[in-house]
Motif scaffolding. Structure first.
Motif, PDB file in Angstrom:
ATOM      1  N   UNK A  60      13.871   1.150   4.908  1.00  0.00           N
ATOM      2  CA  UNK A  60      14.896   1.136   4.067  1.00  0.00           C
ATOM      3  C   UNK A  60      14.943   0.035   2.660  1.00  0.00           C
ATOM      4  N   UNK A  61      14.700   1.262   1.539  1.00  0.00           N
ATOM      5  CA  UNK A  61      14.615   0.278   0.089  1.00  0.00           C
ATOM      6  C   UNK A  61      13.285   0.903  -0.290  1.00  0.00           C
ATOM      7  N   UNK A  62      12.737   0.590   1.257  1.00  0.00           N
ATOM      8  CA  UNK A  62      11.122   0.449   0.359  1.00  0.00           C
ATOM      9  C   UNK A  62      10.105   0.947   0.577  1.00  0.00           C
ATOM     10  N   UNK A  63       9.865   1.765  -0.603  1.00  0.00           N
ATOM     11  CA  UNK A  63       8.840   2.786   0.025  1.00  0.00           C
ATOM     12  C   UNK A  63       7.218   2.221  -0.635  1.00  0.00           C
ATOM     13  N   UNK A  64       6.196   2.292   0.624  1.00  0.00           N
ATOM     14  CA  UNK A  64       4.834   1.159   0.147  1.00  0.00           C
ATOM     15  C   UNK A  64       4.109   3.099  -0.126  1.00  0.00           C
ATOM     16  N   UNK A  65       2.770   2.477  -1.539  1.00  0.00           N
ATOM     17  CA  UNK A  65       2.006   4.238  -1.826  1.00  0.00           C
ATOM     18  C   UNK A  65       0.487   2.984  -2.099  1.00  0.00           C
ATOM     19  N   UNK A  66       0.343   3.772  -0.803  1.00  0.00           N
ATOM     20  CA  UNK A  66      -1.435   3.406  -0.886  1.00  0.00           C
ATOM     21  C   UNK A  66      -2.237   4.340  -1.223  1.00  0.00           C
ATOM     22  N   UNK A  67      -3.680   3.819  -0.930  1.00  0.00           N
ATOM     23  CA  UNK A  67      -4.432   4.605  -1.151  1.00  0.00           C
ATOM     24  C   UNK A  67      -5.151   5.423  -0.018  1.00  0.00           C
ATOM     25  N   UNK A  68      -5.148   6.419   0.491  1.00  0.00           N
ATOM     26  CA  UNK A  68      -6.038   6.953   1.508  1.00  0.00           C
ATOM     27  C   UNK A  68      -7.898   7.271   1.151  1.00  0.00           C
ATOM     28  N   UNK A  69      -9.223   7.495   1.272  1.00  0.00           N
ATOM     29  CA  UNK A  69      -9.556   6.060   2.371  1.00  0.00           C
ATOM     30  C   UNK A  69      -9.036   4.600   0.837  1.00  0.00           C
ATOM     31  N   UNK A  70      -9.363   3.607   1.455  1.00  0.00           N
ATOM     32  CA  UNK A  70      -9.106   2.480   0.392  1.00  0.00           C
ATOM     33  C   UNK A  70     -10.008   2.857  -0.799  1.00  0.00           C
ATOM     34  N   UNK A  71      -9.855   1.906  -1.114  1.00  0.00           N
ATOM     35  CA  UNK A  71      -9.726   1.696  -2.861  1.00  0.00           C
ATOM     36  C   UNK A  71     -10.013   0.485  -3.519  1.00  0.00           C
ATOM     37  N   UNK A  72     -11.489   0.368  -4.463  1.00  0.00           N
ATOM     38  CA  UNK A  72     -10.892  -0.924  -4.766  1.00  0.00           C
ATOM     39  C   UNK A  72     -10.249  -2.278  -3.606  1.00  0.00           C
ATOM     40  N   UNK A  73      -9.361  -3.071  -3.723  1.00  0.00           N
ATOM     41  CA  UNK A  73      -9.506  -4.660  -3.039  1.00  0.00           C
ATOM     42  C   UNK A  73      -8.548  -4.259  -2.013  1.00  0.00           C
ATOM     43  N   UNK A  74      -7.852  -2.575  -2.192  1.00  0.00           N
ATOM     44  CA  UNK A  74      -7.255  -1.660  -0.847  1.00  0.00           C
ATOM     45  C   UNK A  74      -5.450  -1.921  -1.402  1.00  0.00           C
ATOM     46  N   UNK A  75      -5.591  -2.696  -2.126  1.00  0.00           N
ATOM     47  CA  UNK A  75      -3.552  -3.070  -1.889  1.00  0.00           C
ATOM     48  C   UNK A  75      -2.829  -1.920  -2.474  1.00  0.00           C
ATOM     49  N   UNK A  76      -1.306  -1.685  -1.410  1.00  0.00           N
ATOM     50  CA  UNK A  76      -0.823  -0.671  -1.746  1.00  0.00           C
ATOM     51  C   UNK A  76      -0.252  -0.803  -2.504  1.00  0.00           C
ATOM     52  N   UNK A  77       0.906  -0.508  -3.343  1.00  0.00           N
ATOM     53  CA  UNK A  77       2.359  -0.224  -4.009  1.00  0.00           C
ATOM     54  C   UNK A  77       3.143  -0.510  -3.207  1.00  0.00           C
ATOM     55  N   UNK A  78       4.122  -1.256  -3.852  1.00  0.00           N
ATOM     56  CA  UNK A  78       5.694  -0.902  -2.832  1.00  0.00           C
ATOM     57  C   UNK A  78       6.634  -0.729  -3.989  1.00  0.00           C
ATOM     58  N   UNK A  79       7.667  -0.253  -3.778  1.00  0.00           N
ATOM     59  CA  UNK A  79       8.517   0.818  -4.915  1.00  0.00           C
ATOM     60  C   UNK A  79      10.097   0.300  -4.161  1.00  0.00           C
ATOM     61  N   UNK A  80      10.200  -1.208  -4.924  1.00  0.00           N
ATOM     62  CA  UNK A  80      11.756  -1.476  -4.857  1.00  0.00           C
ATOM     63  C   UNK A  80      12.892  -0.387  -4.928  1.00  0.00           C
ATOM     64  N   UNK A  81      13.885  -0.251  -4.278  1.00  0.00           N
ATOM     65  CA  UNK A  81      14.660   0.935  -5.241  1.00  0.00           C
ATOM     66  C   UNK A  81      15.925  -0.480  -5.229  1.00  0.00           C
ATOM     67  N   UNK A  82      17.008  -0.416  -6.499  1.00  0.00           N
ATOM     68  CA  UNK A  82      18.265  -1.501  -6.572  1.00  0.00           C
ATOM     69  C   UNK A  82      19.008  -0.275  -7.294  1.00  0.00           C
ATOM     70  N   UNK A  83      20.387  -0.308  -7.492  1.00  0.00           N
ATOM     71  CA  UNK A  83      21.011  -0.099  -7.746  1.00  0.00           C
ATOM     72  C   UNK A  83      21.048   0.826  -9.653  1.00  0.00           C
ATOM     73  N   UNK A  84      20.278  -0.247 -10.000  1.00  0.00           N
ATOM     74  CA  UNK A  84      19.965  -0.531 -10.805  1.00  0.00           C
ATOM     75  C   UNK A  84      18.788   0.209 -11.449  1.00  0.00           C
TER      76      UNK A  84
END
Length: 274
Positions: A60-84
Motif C-alpha cells: 500500500x502506497x508503493x507502486x512498481x513500474x518495470x519493463x517486460x521483457x527486461x531492458x538494460x540492467x533490468x531495474x523497476x522503478x518505485x512510485x512512493x505516494x505521500x500526502x504531499x
C-alpha cells in the motif's frame, strides 16, 4: 531525431542524427560493454519489438513500474505516494502510455530521483510528462547523459515530501543514495536502496559491491560510511532495484550484522575462511 537508449544499461542520450560512439556509463569499470560491442536502441524500436511497462502494487502506497521483457540492467522503478505528492525512484529506461496512465491515476508526480547513474533511465521523459522536479546527488551530476535537463542537485540528506527523505551514502558512486520512506512496511519504515545495499537471494542478509557485474568489492571505509549514513533512520524493510529479492523484516539489524560479516571477510578474519 530519436533519444538514443543504451541497450546494456538503459540510460538515455540526447536526440541526434546518430548515436554516440559509446555509452560512457557502460565504459566505466563499474559497468560493462558486451563483447560484441556497443548496442543502441530507441523507444520506438522497443515498442515495435513488444516491450511494455509492467505496473504492480508492491505494498500500500508503493507502486512498481518495470519493463517486460527486461531492458538494460533490468531495474523497476518505485512510485512512493505521500500526502504531499508522489516521488518516482530509479525509473527504468522505457515508458509507455500504460505507465503514464498508472502514475496519473495514482496522483501524478511531484519529483523523480535515482539511487545512482546506472539507474537514471528515462528520468528526463518522466520529468517532462508531469512537469516534475528532477533531484540528483550533486556528486554524480557529471554522469547525467542528458545535460539539457533542468536538475536540482542535493547532498547529505534532503526531505523531499512528507515521510520521504533522500540520503547520500556513497560507496558504489560518490553520490549513491537511498530513499527512506517512513510510511513503508506498515509504518515501520522502508529503504529503497537501488544497489547501494544488495539484498541477497535468501532474503536474510545484505551485501555491498563497488561493481556487482565485475565482482569488485567495496572497501571497509565505504561500507561503514553507508551503514552510518542510514543509521539515523528507522526501517524494517529494504527494497532493491528489482522486483526481488526484498528484505522484508528486521532490516536495520540485518544491515548492521551483514556489514560486520562483510568486513570480517575483507580483513581475512572470518572463521570459515581458510
Amino acid at each position: 531525431m530519436p533519444v538514443w537508449i543504451c541497450a546494456t544499461c538503459g540510460n538515455h542520450y540526447p536526440e541526434t542524427g546518430k548515436p554516440p560512439d559509446n555509452c560512457v556509463i557502460c565504459a566505466d569499470e563499474r559497468q560493462w560493454i558486451p563483447p560484441t560491442g556497443q548496442r543502441w536502441t530507441t523507444s520506438e524500436e522497443l515498442a515495435s519489438n513488444g516491450y511494455r511497462s509492467d505496473v504492480r502494487e508492491v505494498e500500500p502506497g508503493l507502486l512498481g513500474i518495470g519493463v517486460e521483457p527486461s531492458l538494460g540492467i533490468g531495474q523497476r522503478g518505485l512510485l512512493v505516494r505521500t500526502s504531499g505528492g508522489n516521488l518516482l525512484w530509479d525509473p527504468p529506461g522505457f515508458l509507455d502510455e500504460q505507465a503514464l496512465r498508472a502514475v496519473e491515476e495514482a496522483g501524478g508526480l511531484h519529483a523523480v530521483s535515482s539511487s545512482h547513474p546506472h539507474m537514471y533511465g528515462a528520468i528526463i521523459e518522466w520529468s517532462r510528462a508531469f512537469d516534475a522536479e528532477i533531484l540528483l546527488a550533486e556528486a554524480d551530476l557529471g554522469w547525467l547523459t542528458r545535460p539539457e535537463a533542468d536538475v536540482r542537485s542535493w547532498s547529505g540528506a534532503l526531505d523531499v515530501l512528507p515521510g520521504a527523505t533522500l540520503v547520500q551514502c556513497g560507496g558504489h558512486f560518490p553520490g549513491s543514495a537511498v530513499l527512506h520512506w517512513a510510511g513503508g512496511a506498515a509504518g515501520a519504515g522502508a529503504l529503497l536502496s537501488g544497489d547501494t545495499v544488495h539484498v541477497t537471494p535468501g532474503e536474510d542478509r545484505v551485501t555491498f559491491a563497488w561493481s556487482a557485474p565485475n565482482r569488485l568489492p567495496m572497501p571497509e571505509r565505504a561500507v561503514r560510511r553507508i551503514v552510518e549514513a542510514m543509521r539515523p533512520y528507522s526501517y524494517d524493510r529494504i527494497y532493491t532495484g528489482w522486483w526481488s529479492p526484498t528484505l522484508h523484516r528486521n532490516a536495520q539489524r540485518v544491515v548492521d550484522d551483514s556489514a560486520e560479516r562483510y568486513v570480517q571477510f575483507l580483513r581475512g578474519e572470518a572463521p570459515s575462511v581458510i
